[in-house]
Design an enzyme around this catalytic site. Sequence first.
Site, short mmCIF file in Angstrom:
data_model
loop_
_atom_site.label_atom_id
_atom_site.label_comp_id
_atom_site.label_asym_id
_atom_site.label_seq_id
_atom_site.Cartn_x
_atom_site.Cartn_y
_atom_site.Cartn_z
N GLU A 52 0.83 -1.21 0.00
CA GLU A 52 0.00 0.00 0.00
C GLU A 52 0.87 1.26 0.00
O GLU A 52 0.52 2.27 -0.62
CB GLU A 52 -0.93 -0.01 1.22
N CYS A 77 -1.91 -3.44 7.42
CA CYS A 77 -1.35 -3.40 8.78
C CYS A 77 -1.47 -1.98 9.33
O CYS A 77 -1.97 -1.08 8.64
CB CYS A 77 0.12 -3.84 8.74
N ASP A 140 8.24 -8.77 7.98
CA ASP A 140 7.43 -7.74 7.31
C ASP A 140 6.44 -7.07 8.26
O ASP A 140 6.17 -5.88 8.15
CB ASP A 140 6.68 -8.34 6.12
#
Lengths: 143, 143
Positions: A52, A77, A140
Site C-alpha cells: 500500500e 497493517c 514484514d
Amino acid sequence: MDQFMNEAIAEAKKGQAHGGIPIGSVLVREGVVIGRGHNKRVQKNDPILHAEIDCLRNAGRIGSYKNTVLYSTLMPCYLCAGAVVQFGIKKVIAAESSNFAGASEFMTAHGVEVVDLDLDSCKQMMSKFIHDQQHLWLEDIGQ
Amino acid sequence: MDQFMNEAIAEAKKGQAHGGIPIGSVLVREGVVIGRGHNKRVQKNDPILHAEIDCLRNAGRIGSYKNTVLYSTLMPCYLCAGAVVQFGIKKVIAAESSNFAGASEFMTAHGVEVVDLDLDSCKQMMSKFIHDQQHLWLEDIGQ
C-alpha cells in the site's frame, strides 16, 4: 471479480515473481487506477515498502485523497492503515484478512469503510507464502 | 538537551535548507543512532517520505525494533505512528506537539511510551514554517 482487485492481485504476483512478498495494491479514483504497487521489502531491501505504501508513493503527490479507494490483496497493517487514516482515504477493499487481521478495526473507528472480499485465491496465495517463508513474513509485520 | 533530539533537529534543518518541510527524526538503539532522516515530500516529490518514514527506511532491515527509540522534531502523525505500532517500537520522543497533536493517544493506547519535550526552538521552527507555507503543511498531513 472486481477488476481493480484483479489489478492488485497482478501486482502481488509480479512481486512474487521477483522473489518478493506477494501483496499488491492499487489506488482508484472515480473508476481510474491512479497508483499501483507491491511489497518490495526484499527487492529494494526497504522495510517501509509495504504494498500500500509503494502504491501511494507511486500515485505521487495527488493533493487530496477524496473519492479514492485503496485496494489491497491483504488487510492493511497499522503502517498502511495509518497512511489511510492520515491521508483521509475513506474506503479500503481487502481481498482477505484470514491470514492477517491487520488494522481493520482501527480504520473503521476512524470512519473508513472497510470491505473484506474474503477471496479464496488470495487466502491460498498468502498462506502458502507464510508457510514457505515464515521468517520473511514475520519480519514484514515487525514480529 | 538530549543529544539525539539535537541530531533530529539537525536533520530538520537540513531538510529546510533544501526547501523541504522542517521535520527530522533519528532511530536510536542502545545509545547509538542507527537511522536518521527528514521529511522529503518536496525534495523527492514523495508523499510517503515523512521524517520518521525516511528515518526507518534509512535504518534498513534491522529485523527487530526491540530496544529502539524513535526521535522526531514533531509528534508523529498516524502514518508514522502506525509504523511505530506495527514494528513494535516501544518509545517515541517528540520535540513538540503544540503545532500538531499527531497520534500520541493512538501510540499510548498500543503500549508505546510517548515523551513530549515541549521545546520552544522546535515549536518556533514549525510554527514559522506552517505560517509561511501553509499549503505544503496541509498537503503533508492530508488536509
